[in-house]
Design a protein around this motif. Sequence first.
Motif, PDB file in Angstrom:
ATOM      1  N   MET A   1       0.542  -1.335   0.326  1.00 26.85           N
ATOM      2  CA  MET A   1      -0.146   0.264  -0.282  1.00 26.85           C
ATOM      3  C   MET A   1       0.944   1.198   0.061  1.00 26.85           C
ATOM      4  SD  MET A   1      -3.026  -0.786  -0.081  1.00 26.85           S
ATOM      5  CE  MET A   1      -4.279  -0.048   0.598  1.00 26.85           C
TER       6      MET A   1
ATOM      7  N   LYS B   1       0.560   4.937  -2.078  1.00 26.13           N
ATOM      8  CA  LYS B   1      -1.070   5.141  -2.721  1.00 26.13           C
ATOM      9  C   LYS B   1      -1.740   6.534  -2.357  1.00 26.13           C
ATOM     10  CE  LYS B   1      -2.531   0.274  -3.602  1.00 26.13           C
ATOM     11  NZ  LYS B   1      -2.298   0.822  -5.069  1.00 26.13           N
ATOM     12  N   LYS B   2      -2.375   7.318  -2.964  1.00 31.87           N
ATOM     13  CA  LYS B   2      -3.181   7.699  -2.094  1.00 31.87           C
ATOM     14  C   LYS B   2      -4.598   7.962  -0.883  1.00 31.87           C
ATOM     15  CE  LYS B   2      -1.317  10.858  -4.785  1.00 31.87           C
ATOM     16  NZ  LYS B   2       0.097  12.311  -4.639  1.00 31.87           N
ATOM     17  N   THR B   3      -4.864   8.542   0.379  1.00 29.89           N
ATOM     18  CA  THR B   3      -5.733   7.868   0.585  1.00 29.89           C
ATOM     19  C   THR B   3      -6.752   7.991  -0.026  1.00 29.89           C
ATOM     20  OG1 THR B   3      -5.362  10.089   1.896  1.00 29.89           O
ATOM     21  CG2 THR B   3      -7.611   8.866   2.619  1.00 29.89           C
ATOM     22  N   TYR B   4      -7.698   8.231  -1.062  1.00 30.38           N
ATOM     23  CA  TYR B   4      -8.913   7.502  -1.089  1.00 30.38           C
ATOM     24  C   TYR B   4      -8.662   6.219  -1.811  1.00 30.38           C
ATOM     25  CZ  TYR B   4      -6.814   8.420  -6.343  1.00 30.38           C
ATOM     26  OH  TYR B   4      -6.412   8.455  -7.826  1.00 30.38           O
ATOM     27  N   GLN B   5      -7.773   5.824  -2.809  1.00 32.81           N
ATOM     28  CA  GLN B   5      -6.917   4.906  -3.036  1.00 32.81           C
ATOM     29  C   GLN B   5      -7.471   3.484  -2.180  1.00 32.81           C
ATOM     30  OE1 GLN B   5      -3.473   6.013  -5.040  1.00 32.81           O
ATOM     31  NE2 GLN B   5      -4.203   5.382  -6.951  1.00 32.81           N
TER      32      GLN B   5
ATOM     33  N   GLN C   1     -10.578   2.612  -0.663  1.00 29.74           N
ATOM     34  CA  GLN C   1     -11.420   1.572  -1.767  1.00 29.74           C
ATOM     35  C   GLN C   1     -10.630   0.471  -1.967  1.00 29.74           C
ATOM     36  OE1 GLN C   1     -10.101   3.845  -5.888  1.00 29.74           O
ATOM     37  NE2 GLN C   1     -11.435   4.733  -6.022  1.00 29.74           N
ATOM     38  N   ALA C   2      -9.307   0.109  -1.815  1.00 25.70           N
ATOM     39  CA  ALA C   2      -8.472  -1.179  -1.606  1.00 25.70           C
ATOM     40  C   ALA C   2      -9.312  -1.460  -0.283  1.00 25.70           C
ATOM     41  CB  ALA C   2      -6.604  -0.964  -0.690  1.00 25.70           C
TER      42      ALA C   2
ATOM     43  N   MET D   1     -19.029   5.356  -4.045  1.00 27.15           N
ATOM     44  CA  MET D   1     -16.865   4.616  -4.725  1.00 27.15           C
ATOM     45  C   MET D   1     -18.058   3.214  -5.570  1.00 27.15           C
ATOM     46  SD  MET D   1     -14.049   4.670  -2.824  1.00 27.15           S
ATOM     47  CE  MET D   1     -15.091   4.088  -0.963  1.00 27.15           C
TER      48      MET D   1
END
Length: 261
Positions: free
Chosen positions: A69, A72-76, A79-80, A107
């Motif tokens: 991880m 990765k951006k916060t939104y990613q 999503q994960a 999402m």
Amino acid sequence: MAEVILQAKHLGISFGGLKAVDDFNIEIKAGELMGLIGPNGAGKTTVFNLLTGVYTPTEGAFFLCGEKMNGKKTYQVVQAGIARTFQNIRLFKSMTVIENVMVAYGMSIKYKMPGALFRSSTYWREEAEYREKAMELLKIFGLEDKADFVADNLPYGQQRKLEIARALATGMKLLLLDEPAAGMNPTETADLLRCINVIREQFGIAILLIEHDMSLVMKICERIVVIDYGVTIATGLPEEIASNQRVITAYLGADEEEEGA
């Protein structure tokens, strides 16, 4: 063997010459509830910020269900499958209670902007579906009768529960709770404990909990990690942590030699 949901290996971050977190290691399995404790300023929230993409580690790595991880951006990260709450409640306070939960389903929606603008049949169908799901979550927290209240008008304890409900709506695999009982009275804390137990039983998700209420931590956490000045000083079962002299020293500021005298 239960699936490993979160694994952090030698995770760390430095701000200039200051090491805020150093060589942090943790492994959390599916359905497990682990506590992360330590004195004020120990680096607990910094760990959460690393695990949610707010900060990028300068050392080590962390993995969600085996997927790296880092970076990765916060939104990613959301999503994960990692969601969190905050020390200071961060609701959409001018929106209703149910709107706060429904927005977390954003999402998953399939309708596009034109569908939303012209209120297509797909739009209405999905809105009804997510409203129903949101109501089910609110029922867990006893908030279904407050669904159409403006979030800012809820009592403090109910705002806390709403924030957790919104996090659950993201469909996460790991829930990070940052001092969920802060500011609550004993009755509200007992109700929160009930809600957390229901969450575990119903959703089977992994939970990492930061909390200063040690009675709460000792009641619900299966394992506990203790950090001080960004360094892990103990890991173990609640009863082991409660009797660990290094942990007692960190919290009370007593000298270990004096304690043994």
